[in-house]
Design a protein around this motif. Sequence first.
Motif, mmCIF file in Angstrom:
data_model
loop_
_atom_site.group_PDB
_atom_site.id
_atom_site.type_symbol
_atom_site.label_atom_id
_atom_site.label_comp_id
_atom_site.label_asym_id
_atom_site.label_seq_id
_atom_site.Cartn_x
_atom_site.Cartn_y
_atom_site.Cartn_z
ATOM 1 N N VAL A 102 0.837 -1.201 0.000
ATOM 2 C CA VAL A 102 0.000 0.000 0.000
ATOM 3 C C VAL A 102 0.875 1.254 0.000
ATOM 4 N N THR A 103 1.943 1.249 0.769
ATOM 5 C CA THR A 103 2.869 2.389 0.794
ATOM 6 C C THR A 103 3.460 2.620 -0.588
ATOM 7 N N ALA A 104 3.884 1.547 -1.251
ATOM 8 C CA ALA A 104 4.465 1.665 -2.589
ATOM 9 C C ALA A 104 3.431 2.183 -3.589
ATOM 10 N N VAL A 105 2.228 1.651 -3.533
ATOM 11 C CA VAL A 105 1.172 2.091 -4.451
ATOM 12 C C VAL A 105 0.849 3.565 -4.208
ATOM 13 N N ASP A 106 0.703 3.956 -2.964
ATOM 14 C CA ASP A 106 0.406 5.359 -2.644
ATOM 15 C C ASP A 106 1.505 6.278 -3.160
ATOM 16 N N HIS A 107 2.742 5.849 -3.022
ATOM 17 C CA HIS A 107 3.858 6.669 -3.507
ATOM 18 C C HIS A 107 3.816 6.803 -5.036
ATOM 19 N N ALA A 108 3.537 5.712 -5.721
ATOM 20 C CA ALA A 108 3.460 5.747 -7.188
ATOM 21 C C ALA A 108 2.334 6.666 -7.649
ATOM 22 N N VAL A 109 1.194 6.603 -6.978
ATOM 23 C CA VAL A 109 0.067 7.483 -7.319
ATOM 24 C C VAL A 109 0.478 8.939 -7.111
ATOM 25 N N ALA A 110 1.089 9.235 -5.961
ATOM 26 C CA ALA A 110 1.514 10.615 -5.670
ATOM 27 C C ALA A 110 2.545 11.119 -6.672
ATOM 28 N N ALA A 111 3.329 10.211 -7.234
ATOM 29 C CA ALA A 111 4.334 10.577 -8.238
ATOM 30 C C ALA A 111 3.720 10.748 -9.625
ATOM 31 N N GLY A 112 2.421 10.478 -9.757
ATOM 32 C CA GLY A 112 1.745 10.634 -11.039
ATOM 33 C C GLY A 112 1.899 9.450 -11.972
ATOM 34 N N HIS A 113 2.320 8.317 -11.441
ATOM 35 C CA HIS A 113 2.474 7.133 -12.281
ATOM 36 C C HIS A 113 1.124 6.477 -12.519
ATOM 37 N N HIS A 114 1.009 5.812 -13.664
ATOM 38 C CA HIS A 114 -0.256 5.201 -14.069
ATOM 39 C C HIS A 114 -0.258 3.679 -13.956
ATOM 40 N N ARG A 115 0.922 3.104 -13.770
ATOM 41 C CA ARG A 115 1.048 1.650 -13.690
ATOM 42 C C ARG A 115 2.194 1.299 -12.746
ATOM 43 N N ILE A 116 2.104 0.102 -12.174
ATOM 44 C CA ILE A 116 3.227 -0.481 -11.438
ATOM 45 C C ILE A 116 3.425 -1.879 -11.994
ATOM 46 N N ARG A 117 4.647 -2.158 -12.368
ATOM 47 C CA ARG A 117 5.009 -3.493 -12.867
ATOM 48 C C ARG A 117 5.925 -4.161 -11.854
ATOM 49 N N LEU A 118 5.884 -5.484 -11.846
ATOM 50 C CA LEU A 118 6.798 -6.251 -11.001
ATOM 51 C C LEU A 118 6.967 -7.629 -11.605
ATOM 52 N N ASP A 119 7.993 -8.314 -11.167
ATOM 53 C CA ASP A 119 8.244 -9.685 -11.595
ATOM 54 C C ASP A 119 8.226 -10.596 -10.377
ATOM 55 N N VAL A 120 7.652 -11.781 -10.553
ATOM 56 C CA VAL A 120 7.592 -12.782 -9.498
ATOM 57 C C VAL A 120 8.209 -14.063 -10.041
ATOM 58 N N THR A 121 9.109 -14.662 -9.264
ATOM 59 C CA THR A 121 9.695 -15.921 -9.708
ATOM 60 C C THR A 121 8.638 -17.018 -9.641
ATOM 61 N N GLU A 122 8.659 -17.860 -10.659
ATOM 62 C CA GLU A 122 7.713 -18.969 -10.744
ATOM 63 C C GLU A 122 7.793 -19.799 -9.469
ATOM 64 N N GLY A 123 6.633 -20.141 -8.918
ATOM 65 C CA GLY A 123 6.585 -20.952 -7.714
ATOM 66 C C GLY A 123 6.487 -20.147 -6.425
ATOM 67 N N ASN A 124 6.614 -18.819 -6.507
ATOM 68 C CA ASN A 124 6.498 -17.982 -5.315
ATOM 69 C C ASN A 124 5.032 -17.573 -5.149
ATOM 70 N N GLY A 125 4.226 -18.553 -4.781
ATOM 71 C CA GLY A 125 2.794 -18.358 -4.677
ATOM 72 C C GLY A 125 2.386 -17.320 -3.645
ATOM 73 N N ALA A 126 3.124 -17.242 -2.534
ATOM 74 C CA ALA A 126 2.790 -16.257 -1.498
ATOM 75 C C ALA A 126 2.902 -14.840 -2.051
ATOM 76 N N ALA A 127 3.956 -14.583 -2.813
ATOM 77 C CA ALA A 127 4.127 -13.251 -3.403
ATOM 78 C C ALA A 127 3.016 -12.970 -4.413
ATOM 79 N N GLU A 128 2.715 -13.944 -5.253
ATOM 80 C CA GLU A 128 1.662 -13.719 -6.240
ATOM 81 C C GLU A 128 0.321 -13.435 -5.559
ATOM 82 N N ARG A 129 0.001 -14.172 -4.514
ATOM 83 C CA ARG A 129 -1.269 -13.938 -3.798
ATOM 84 C C ARG A 129 -1.288 -12.538 -3.176
ATOM 85 N N LEU A 130 -0.168 -12.108 -2.604
ATOM 86 C CA LEU A 130 -0.083 -10.769 -2.020
ATOM 87 C C LEU A 130 -0.384 -9.714 -3.075
ATOM 88 N N TYR A 131 0.305 -9.780 -4.187
ATOM 89 C CA TYR A 131 0.116 -8.770 -5.232
ATOM 90 C C TYR A 131 -1.286 -8.845 -5.833
#
Length: 160
Positions: A102-131
Motif C-alpha cells: 500500500v505504501t508503494a502504491v500510494d507513492h506511485a500514485v503521488a508521483a503521477g504514475h499510471h502503472r506499477i510493474r513487477l516480476d515474481v519468480t515462478e513458484g512464489n505463490g505467497a508473493a503472487e497472492r499478495l500482489y
Amino acid sequence: MDLATVDIRHLDADDWATFRDIRLRALADAPYAFGSTLSTARHHTEPRWREMLATRTQFLATTDDVGIGTVGLVPEADESGLISMWVAPEARGTGVADLLVVTAVDHAVAAGHHRIRLDVTEGNGAAERLYHRHGFRRTGIRSTVAPDDPRTEFEMLLIL
C-alpha cells in the motif's frame, strides 16, 4: 504483531548501512525470490549501496526500531517498477507485506504514475497472492531471471 507498532519510512542515501543490512537478510532468507545474490551483494561498497538508494524509492518497515520488511520502487517514465520486496519470517502473515505494498502504491500514485510493474519468480505463490490481493494481474509476459539464471519469472501489472 500489532500493526499499530509498525513504522514505515523512506530510506535515503545516508541510510545505506540500514538498507545493506535488510537487503543481506532478505537475500539470505529468500534467495529464490530475487534476481540478485547474497554473494554479489556482500561485495557491494558503500558508494554502490548509496547509488542504489539514489536511483529508487526504498521503504523500510520497522517495529521497535528493528527492520522487518522492505520494498522499493524504480521510476520508469509514467510507471513504477516494484522491486526488492521482502518481509522477515517473524512478520509474515501479520499484514506487514500489505502495508508495504500500500505504501508503494500510494507513492506511485503521488508521483503521477499510471502503472506499477513487477516480476515474481515462478513458484512464489505467497508473493503472487499478495500482489493479486492489491489488484496486480499477470500480463502473460515471462522471462528468465537473468542471463546466467534460468529460473522463470512472470510479470504482474497494476493499473492505477
